[in-house]
Design an enzyme around this catalytic site. Structure first.
Site, PDB file in Angstrom:
ATOM      1  N   GLU A  36     -61.891 -48.109  29.438  1.00 49.57           N
ATOM      2  CA  GLU A  36     -62.230 -46.765  29.918  1.00 49.57           C
ATOM      3  C   GLU A  36     -63.605 -46.313  29.432  1.00 49.57           C
ATOM      4  OE1 GLU A  36     -58.708 -44.415  28.833  1.00 49.57           O
ATOM      5  OE2 GLU A  36     -57.833 -44.957  30.768  1.00 49.57           O
ATOM      6  N   ASP A  51     -49.669 -47.558  32.212  1.00 50.68           N
ATOM      7  CA  ASP A  51     -50.076 -46.508  31.285  1.00 50.68           C
ATOM      8  C   ASP A  51     -48.980 -45.467  31.022  1.00 50.68           C
ATOM      9  OD1 ASP A  51     -51.456 -44.829  29.689  1.00 50.68           O
ATOM     10  OD2 ASP A  51     -52.958 -44.231  31.155  1.00 50.68           O
ATOM     11  N   GLU A  78     -47.545 -36.993  27.686  1.00 48.73           N
ATOM     12  CA  GLU A  78     -48.642 -36.880  28.655  1.00 48.73           C
ATOM     13  C   GLU A  78     -48.141 -36.976  30.090  1.00 48.73           C
ATOM     14  OE1 GLU A  78     -51.674 -39.891  28.223  1.00 48.73           O
ATOM     15  OE2 GLU A  78     -52.699 -39.269  30.053  1.00 48.73           O
TER      16      GLU A  78
HETATM   17  C1  BDP Z   1     -54.375 -42.649  28.888  1.00 50.26           C
HETATM   18  C2  BDP Z   1     -54.801 -41.271  28.537  1.00 50.26           C
HETATM   19  C3  BDP Z   1     -56.141 -41.233  27.868  1.00 50.26           C
HETATM   20  C4  BDP Z   1     -56.148 -42.220  26.705  1.00 50.26           C
HETATM   21  C5  BDP Z   1     -55.762 -43.594  27.192  1.00 50.26           C
HETATM   22  C6  BDP Z   1     -55.609 -44.600  26.052  1.00 50.26           C
HETATM   23  O1  BDP Z   1     -54.838 -40.494  29.717  1.00 50.26           O
HETATM   24  O2  BDP Z   1     -56.357 -39.931  27.423  1.00 50.26           O
HETATM   25  O3  BDP Z   1     -57.404 -42.261  26.114  1.00 50.26           O
HETATM   26  O4  BDP Z   1     -54.508 -43.529  27.815  1.00 50.26           O
HETATM   27  O5  BDP Z   1     -54.481 -44.929  25.735  1.00 50.26           O
HETATM   28  O6  BDP Z   1     -53.009 -42.575  29.190  1.00 50.26           O
HETATM   29  O7  BDP Z   1     -56.607 -45.057  25.511  1.00 50.26           O
END
Ligand code: BDP
Length: 698
Positions: free
Chosen positions: A289, A362, A390
């Site tokens: 990301e 996720d 989340e």
């Molecule tokens: C996702 C979240 C994000 C996190 C990412 C992670 O939306 O905020 O940074 O996972 O696990 O689910 O690195």
């Protein structure tokens, strides 16, 4: 044995004054004052805490706390010397003629004693101690060595995906971290709560880490946190940013194979350990990301992880390297972690553990397990769960997550034949692991009740209990939690437990049943937005990438005719998932793209099944409202009303989910709602206009 007596006229006033605002969590001991003799054979801050805890809560016979080296000659049935975890403990009644009858809690370590004390108190609080304690004996040993909370706390005090207020570790003063006596008190309370369920580590900053984390003032601050948490048996860890050598150290590169970069990390590790000799290690999110990582320099995840492992090794530290990686291309996101890590199997140092999220995408309400667990054989792996909700309703919704975690831990990977469950591939029993660990993304903040929703506390609790013993049943954990958090009345426990055990399935039903996933609204991930389009956004951040709804049907084809993600699973799973008639309903649209009139096992069409699932989810939540209202007499007013109002919002938002998703998909199915499904009260455009209310309080 040195004998010290403690007088136990304990003052409960402080505890009780606050008891019903939820701050006391599950540690609400009965209030009558007792005097119990406690003897100890060691003096330490941890032992003192164990004694204090007994003083607060224990109402039985005298107790002796005995820290003792293990009996080396002790052999198990197969003749091998048993390797006892340092955290293991035994609680037994000493019933000898010459000694006063008492309960002995013994362990090799002070922390083990503290865990034993909490266990004894838990048994008492939940009514599980026998009336006649004369022959009582219980021994416990944790499954995982490292039982860790991951705080996604930013250094400015905000919490990524946090729904319970600001960070307990950081304030909004980025220049120099500060803390007050009240903060230290809160950290101690946090340490106590964790110790009570056996959690022994915490990562104090976000995986999306700032390079600043490794600057002197921040390390000093972590040292302060470590000092407070140490007596509770907790180690601290930090998340690091892979380009810290460049961003913070001013080096021209952060290439992990560069000699100056290695030197920089070595110096940093030495600096940290000088201040915090029992520092746990680093958690790393790299090349994920948009975050930097070894691939920026043409190196592999193994190159990056090993370089860090080498600087931590002399100090006994570990690297938890996350497998949450996916590129912005048109390949199937669900396959990518496997594709990136499998070629590296066997290349990681023995103090690196690959931290893998439970599902391949996720933390969705339901995912099949990540195939990476069953794949890596020569690499240590650990599981990462998300305690903070989340994707399961933030702190607005009651959703007990232990059944989901249990479902994952007990999933058979078939890595080494039948019975190689995720629990058994991560606990070092299938392939040896020098280090075993489990992580949960914390749901803790500065809210008085810690988690924003009283029932969200149960997820913190359950994570700890499963991390200690992943074979525990989520139903038993729920009962324990209810009895300690509210009361032991049978009717109450049974009714609340049935809500809790049903609640994750309800969320799946009204959010994304039958294997649908990632229908969430852009960025905040609370409400439904299957229609979401953001110009220029990565395709795999948009719901349509996942649901692929069109007039010809719905679902992501990961079968052998599609992306062939099924091939990442061992047989018989691979064939089972591949074949639409054997694929379990709950993963149907995860693995298959099917026409709207596809005939389900029970004869109804896919469209009709989808509608019924969504509608069922709403009905489930409405039922929780009714059940909860009937339990008013068992709960203090504040907590009763708190839960009542949360359930009201949950029911409202479940309707929003159902109606918005069904109206959206109906554009493609062009089929009517089944007659027994409740009708939407708004049209699709109105649902599209709904804006999420951000405040985490109702
Ligand atoms: C996702 C979240 C994000 C996190 C990412 C992670 O939306 O905020 O940074 O996972 O696990 O689910 O690195």
């Amino acid at each position: 044995m040195r004998k010290a007596f403690f007088t136990l006229a304990f003052l409960f006033s402080v505890l009780c004054a606050k008891a019903e605002d939820g701050h006391s969590l599950w540690l609400r001991y009965n209030q009558d004052v007792r005097h119990v003799d406690i003897t100890v054979n060691r003096d330490s801050r941890t032992i003192n805490l164990a004694v204090e805890e007994l003083q607060k809560g224990w109402k039985g016979m005298p107790v002796s706390l005995v820290v003792a080296k293990p009996n080396k000659k002790q052999k198990s049935k197969n003749g091998k010397v048993q390797q006892l975890s340092p955290d293991a403990f035994t609680i037994e009644t000493v019933n000898k003629a010459k000694q006063e009858k008492h309960i002995k809690i013994s362990s090799q370590t002070d922390a083990g004693i503290l865990y034993g004390v909490f266990h004894l108190l838990r048994l008492q609080q939940t009514g599980k101690l026998p009336a006649d304690m004369s022959w009582f004996k219980v021994s416990e040993s944790p499954v995982y060595q490292h039982r860790i909370l991951n705080h996604w706390d930013n250094l400015d005090g905000t919490v990524e995906r946090g729904y319970a207020g600001h960070s307990i570790f950081w304030h909004d003063n980025e220049a120099e971290p500060t803390f007050t006596d009240d903060d230290a008190k809160l950290w101690a309370e946090y340490g106590r709560a964790n110790a009570s369920v056996g959690i022994n580590g915490t990562v104090v900053n976000n995986v999306n880490a700032s390079p600043k984390m490794l600057s002197k003032p921040y390390i000093d601050h972590v040292c302060k946190i470590a000092d407070v948490l140490r007596p509770y048996g907790m180690k601290v860890y930090i998340s690091i940013n892979f380009s810290s050598p460049k961003e913070l150290g001013g080096l021209p590169t952060s290439d992990p194979l560069n000699a100056d970069v290695k030197k920089w990390w070595k110096k940093k590790a030495d600096e940290i350990y000088k201040l915090i000799p029992d520092f746990g290690g680093f958690l790393v999110k790299a090349n994920s990301e948009g975050l930097p990582g070894p691939q920026d320099f043409g190196r592999t995840h193994a190159d990056g992880a090993n370089m860090l492992a080498d600087v931590l090794k002399p100090h006994g530290g570990i690297v938890m390297w996350r497998a949450f990686v996916y590129k912005s291309d048109d390949s199937d996101r669900a396959k990518q972690a496997y594709q990136e890590f499998m070629p590296l199997d066997g290349q990681f140092r023995d103090n690196v553990i690959i931290q893998i999220k439970n599902g391949p995408i996720d933390f969705q309400p339901r995912e099949p397990f990540s195939p990476l667990f069953g794949a890596l054989k020569k690499t240590q792996t650990m599981i990462e769960f998300q305690i903070t909700q989340e994707y399961l309703g933030h702190s607005f919704q009651l959703c007990y997550l232990a059944p989901m975690w249990q479902e994952c831990l007990m999933s058979d990977t078939y890595q080494k034949g039948e019975g190689t469950t995720i629990a058994r591939v991560t606990d070092g029993k299938t392939y040896p692991q020098k280090y075993t660990a489990i992580a949960g993304v914390a749901n803790v903040g500065r809210d008085t009740n810690w988690c924003g929703h009283i029932f969200a506390q149960s997820n913190w609790y359950a994570f700890g209990r499963l991390a200690w013993n992943c074979n525990l049943d989520s139903k038993d954990i729920a009962e324990e939690w209810i009895a300690q958090t509210f009361c032991t009345d049978k009717e109450f426990v049974q009714k609340v437990e049935s809500i809790m055990m049903d609640s994750r399935e309800a969320v799946v039903n009204y959010m994304m049943p039958l294997g649908l996933h990632h229908l969430f609204a852009w960025t905040h991930h609370y409400g439904p937005e299957p229609w979401c389009e953001i110009p220029g956004a990565r395709a795999d951040w948009l719901p349509s990438y996942y649901h692929k709804a069109s007039e010809d049907g719905i679902g992501f084809d990961r079968s052998s005719k599609g992306t062939n993600a099924v091939s990442q699973y061992h047989e018989p799973l691979s064939t089972q998932f591949d074949n639409v008639s054997t694929c379990p309903d709950e993963y149907l649209l995860w693995f298959h793209h099917l026409p709207w009139d596809y005939k389900m096992q029970n004869g109804e069409t896919l469209w009709s099944a989808l509608c019924h699932k969504y509608d069922k989810g709403v009905k489930q939540v409405r039922n929780y409202q009714v059940v909860w209202d009937g339990l008013e007499k068992y709960v203090d007013t504040d907590r009763f009303k708190h839960v009542q109002s949360k359930l009201r919002r949950q029911a409202h938002d479940a309707v929003w989910w159902r109606d918005a998703c069904l109206l959206y998909f109906q554009q493609y199915s062009k089929m009517p709602l089944p007659s027994d499904v409740e009708r939407p009260v708004k049209d699709l455009d109105e649902y599209k206009q709904i804006k999420f209310r951000w405040s985490h309080h109702n």
